[in-house]
Motif scaffolding. Structure first.
Motif, short mmCIF file in Angstrom:
data_model
loop_
_atom_site.label_atom_id
_atom_site.label_comp_id
_atom_site.label_asym_id
_atom_site.label_seq_id
_atom_site.Cartn_x
_atom_site.Cartn_y
_atom_site.Cartn_z
N UNK A 116 114.72 -40.58 -20.02
CA UNK A 116 113.90 -39.28 -19.30
C UNK A 116 113.08 -39.15 -18.35
N UNK B 259 109.26 -34.99 -17.68
CA UNK B 259 109.08 -35.17 -18.71
C UNK B 259 107.51 -34.17 -18.49
N UNK B 260 106.70 -34.45 -18.14
CA UNK B 260 106.35 -33.58 -18.35
C UNK B 260 105.54 -33.03 -16.95
N UNK C 216 110.11 -40.08 -20.43
CA UNK C 216 110.22 -41.01 -22.45
C UNK C 216 111.10 -42.04 -22.15
N UNK D 210 113.40 -43.00 -25.24
CA UNK D 210 113.33 -44.02 -26.75
C UNK D 210 113.81 -45.16 -27.23
N UNK E 133 106.15 -41.16 -24.59
CA UNK E 133 106.19 -40.69 -23.38
C UNK E 133 104.54 -41.43 -22.87
N UNK F 47 102.60 -40.67 -19.42
CA UNK F 47 102.49 -40.12 -17.93
C UNK F 47 101.68 -40.33 -16.59
N UNK G 149 98.68 -42.76 -18.42
CA UNK G 149 99.07 -42.59 -19.80
C UNK G 149 99.90 -42.26 -21.00
N UNK H 263 101.94 -41.88 -24.25
CA UNK H 263 101.56 -41.27 -26.36
C UNK H 263 103.02 -41.65 -27.06
N UNK I 131 96.83 -36.01 -20.68
CA UNK I 131 97.39 -35.40 -19.70
C UNK I 131 98.30 -33.88 -19.83
N UNK J 255 109.77 -30.63 -21.20
CA UNK J 255 110.53 -31.69 -22.72
C UNK J 255 111.81 -30.71 -22.31
#
Lengths: 287, 255, 331
Positions: free
Chosen positions: A36, A39-40, A48, A50, A57, A59, A141, A143, B100, C1
């Motif tokens: 995806x 997303x941010x 993102x 999977x 995720x 960014x 970054x 996550x 973030x 999201x």
């Protein structure tokens, strides 16, 4: 990380030897990847990814900064990974620190090239604005939302996708009166330049279990490994980074063999990732 | 403005200072429209969803305007620390911000105390006697910080606990108001919070009409406090209705 | 999201999404649950004149009965209680469960069983290796590790509860004991309902399937009641000896050898079917699992494709068909 009984370990080991893993995959087969982008919303680029039950995720934020004196013609990139406790309760507090720093270091090694800056997956000279004075600092970054093995590959794929999604704002520079003045940089809010990601590599982690290596290990299979080698391969088939984990020693011929396997698998991974990115971008445009 | 000595954003910071000064002047007037077009007594639209994290016993995702939070609940599990037998369970809360989540990277305010505040807000609502000797872990992750973070975290955590099947006396919902001079503004965004004169946050259990937590900063007259509390309690009960319908929807999914 | 659906980690294309939606909707209509779903702090309507017993998941507020859980309200005579739909495992005496040993303590083993507390298997509740019925001596205590060590997977039965709510297990019969040669799957406990039989021997495939009521499911090679394995009769091949010399981690017991490929494919097929069914949230019964396995064989689906989007949607559609035909048979 749940322990496994001797019987289960034997079963996994036998499956890998027979080229039929516990979820039916062959040894060199990746789990289904889903991607995806964007997303941010407040970041310059995000994604993102999977990979089975592993969920990460990434960014990317670009901020103005000063180039280092050693490389005045290059921008800077910093990679930080965070393992959140939502993935596993053991990541609470300092529990995830060791894993996070290990992942950050491995990613930096694979993506940022040698000391001279040569061979970096990300072209740092495209990040400079005014040589010696102003450049872009990219903060990447990551996550970890859910962990089921093979975090490194998933994070590298997510970074690649996020970079495809990243837009660096256009800048107009007003140089100061004297060359020693700090130039005034006007950052545009409207126009963005797409980042060039043709050189960004993917990482293929080969986990050695018994006599065979597997790609994309789940956390059960990872608990069984004797050693693992993560190889970063770029579009031209060149190796951009290599990290070995695990205590068991490897024969040098095995490592060379792993490199050729990684090149082959990396090509496939790169092309499937490209098609996923294209599909994600297409669906993002539709919305 | 630099948190990190090697980065700075020259034009951005001067722009921001100008904007802030403009806003402060704006907020002192008696009548002004909020930047997102809401009225003073209008909350942000609340989007709530359960089942965000599959690895946890229960989880929830909340998006209130620009504030987005994921909470996962693990447990009840064995208490790892060897403790004497206790007839009540233990609650462990942890709030963390992603790097973030704020527009300036790495700058996250006061979240160390948020963990203990979340704990205080939830412990009154959970029936701890139902899981003796075990621990329930609540992990909150703020993905995007757009103001009014703690109320959203508390609301989302209560939803995640209900999703995990932990017995509770009631759902916990939380709302905060800011005061600007003589105006009271509900559910502030981070820009409004930065210039506020005072803040009141209330956490309550609407069906039982009990307040589990109150925090107040700034100078308030009694009349203003009354007005603000009424506003908050009303908003809390409406928020609880939204939470309830979200849980009902999740419960009627086929099995 | 954007979307985060519970346990759905597949990317479906548009048609698949539509098909899945319609299948799930049909299933929802068939299960008439709309009646009595409550959420925490909802008032439960009761007739105040009857004396009502407040059961699990309810509490008293100003004379009203209020729910403390999200779930369905059940009424049995005078008892009113709330049954959580996605409940944690609720043990009962006589349940057959599968657990993993996490600690070897004096005279007992502690097992993790997907419950809020760990369960205890006493040495006295376990058959001794020599099969005699005798008092456990100190030597037996020291030799506990020869029976089970940490991380072993064990099948046992719930004997009773301790005063603090944790479970006592017993494994005295031949059908209980250590499980080897297979894999353990974890599914939500509410998908496994209590039946008469929890041990299933799938003869066509040579696979043992044990549906633990606590949500741990064991899929493995078939082992006879006497603990012997018929295929064991074929002795160790030289290939296995060579394999073993390279790996130090595998226990070097002479009679251990690798599961043959054919049985392994069946085990993986069954395991993947269980994974798909649990991701869809369908109750796990032998019939449904065997149906799914047979469907995957008849559709010539590759084992790893059982976990892919297409088979996922097809399984949902098959379930709709199954329930429709069941309801037709009933009335």
């Amino acid at each position: 990380m749940v322990g496994l009984s001797a019987g289960e370990k034997h079963f996994i080991y036998g499956g890998i030897a027979q080229d039929l893993r516990t979820d039916g995959r062959q040894r060199l087969h990746y789990r289904p990847i889903s991607v995806e982008i964007g997303v941010i919303p407040q970041a310059n680029g995000s994604s993102r990814v999977r990979l089975g039950a592993t969920d990460v995720i990434v960014s990317i934020k670009a901020e103005l900064g000063r180039p280092s004196s050693l490389h005045p013609d290059k921008g800077k990139v910093a990679i930080f990974i965070d393992c959140s406790p939502t993935a596993a309760p053991m990541f609470e507090g300092r529990g995830g620190e060791e894993l996070s720093s290990e992942l950050s270091l491995a990613l930096q090694r694979c993506l940022l090239g040698g000391r001279s800056g040569a061979g970096a997956g990300i072209d740092l000279s495209s990040l400079v604005i005014v040589e010696g004075k102003v450049c872009w600092d990219l903060y990447i970054d990551g996550l970890v939302v859910s962990s089921d093995g093979n975090l490194l590959d998933a994070l590298a794929a997510a970074i690649k996708v996020a970079l495809c999604n990243t837009g660096i704002p256009k800048t107009t520079v007003n140089l100061g009166a004297s060359p020693n003045d700090q130039p005034d940089v006007d950052v545009s809010d409207e126009e963005f330049l797409q980042f060039d990601t043709s050189g960004v590599p993917v990482i293929v982690t080969l986990t050695k279990v018994g006599r065979h290596y597997i790609v994309d290990a789940t956390s059960e299979e990872e608990s069984q490994m004797s050693s693992a080698v993560s190889i970063s391969v770029n579009r031209h088939g060149q190796i951009c980074g290599l990290t070995k984990r695990g205590g068991a020693g490897l024969d040098p011929s095995v490592i060379l063999d792993m490199i050729s396997v990684a090149k082959h698998v990396g090509e496939q991974l790169m092309s499937s990732l490209d098609s996923e990115i294209a599909a994600a971008e297409a669906s993002a445009e539709d919305q | 403005m630099a948190t990190n000595p090697s980065t700075y954003s020259p034009s951005q910071s001067s722009e921001r200072k100008q904007l802030q000064q403009q806003r402060r002047r704006l907020f002192q007037e008696t009548d002004w429209t909020r930047f997102d077009g809401r009225g003073f007594q209008q909350c942000r639209p609340a989007f709530l969803k359960t089942g965000a994290a599959s690895a946890a016993s229960g989880s929830a995702f909340a998006a209130f305007g620009a504030t987005k939070v994921i909470v996962s609940v693990f447990g009840p599990r064995e208490s790892k620390k060897a403790m004497l037998y206790s007839s009540t369970g233990r609650l462990n809360c942890n709030v963390s911000y992603t790097a973030f989540s704020t527009s300036i990277r790495g700058q996250s305010s006061d979240h160390k105390e948020y963990s203990s505040m979340l704990h205080k807000a939830l412990e009154g609502a959970i029936i701890l006697e139902t899981f003796p000797k075990t621990t329930v872990d609540v992990f909150a992750l703020v993905v995007e910080s757009g103001g009014g973070d703690l109320p959203v975290i508390i609301t989302c955590a209560s939803l995640a606990l209900a999703d995990a099947g932990i017995m509770m006396y009631d759902l916990v919902s939380s709302v905060s108001v800011s005061c600007f001079g003589r105006n009271i503004v509900i559910d502030p965004t981070s820009e409004e919070e930065a210039c506020q004169d005072g803040n009141l946050m209330i956490t309550c259990m609407p069906a039982r009409n009990e307040v589990t937590q109150v925090t107040l900063t700034g100078e308030w007259s009694t009349a203003k406090i009354n007005e603000a509390m009424e506003l908050c309690l009303d908003a809390c009960s409406k928020l609880a209705e939204i939470m309830r319908s979200c849980l009902k929807e999740a419960a009627s999914a086929p099995s | 999201m954007t979307t985060m659906q519970r346990e759905l980690r597949l990317s479906l294309n548009q048609t698949q999404r539509v098909r899945l939606q319609s299948a799930l909707q049909q299933l929802e209509e068939m299960t008439s649950l709309a009646s009595a779903i409550t959420v925490v702090a909802d008032t439960i309507p009761v007739n105040h004149e009857d004396s009502i017993l407040k059961g699990h998941g309810t509490s008293d507020l100003n004379g009203e009965v209020v729910a403390t859980l999200c779930g369905v309200v059940e009424r049995v005579n005078k008892l009113v209680y709330v049954r959580a739909q996605r409940a944690r495992y609720k043990p009962e005496v006589g349940d057959i469960i599968v657990g993993r040993v996490i600690e070897v303590a004096p005279k007992r083993w502690r097992l993790e069983i997907n419950f809020s507390q760990d369960a205890v298997l006493m040495l006295s509740s376990m058959n001794l290796p020599d099969g005699l019925q005798r008092r456990r001596t100190a030597v037996d205590e020291l030799n506990m590790r020869s029976i089970f060590v940490e991380n072993d997977v064990i099948c046992a039965e719930v004997r009773g509860f301790q005063h603090d709510g944790s479970l006592h297990l017993q494994a005295r019969s031949q059908k209980y004991g250590k499980l080897e040669r297979g894999m353990l799957l974890t599914v939500p406990a509410y998908l496994v309902k209590r039946r008469k039989q929890h041990f299933h021997h799938l003869e066509n495939y040579g696979v043992d399937l044990i549906l633990g009521s606590n949500g741990f499911i064991w899929v493995g090679e078939h082992v006879d009641m006497n603990g012997e394995n018929h295929i064991l009769a074929d002795q160790v091949s030289r290939e296995d000896m060579a394999d073993k010399s390279c790996v130090g981690q595998v226990t070097q017991e002479v009679h251990e050898r690798i599961t043959p490929l054919e049985i392994r494919t069946h085990i993986c097929r069954v395991a993947n079917s269980v994974r798909v069914l649990s991701a869809l949230g369908f109750n796990l019964t032998v019939e449904v699992i065997v149906d799914t396995v047979e469907a995957s064989i008849s559709l010539n689906t590759d084992i790893k494709d059982i976990l892919a989007a297409e088979f996922y949607v097809q399984t949902a559609e098959r379930e709709v068909q199954r329930r429709v035909s069941l309801s037709r048979k009933k009335g």
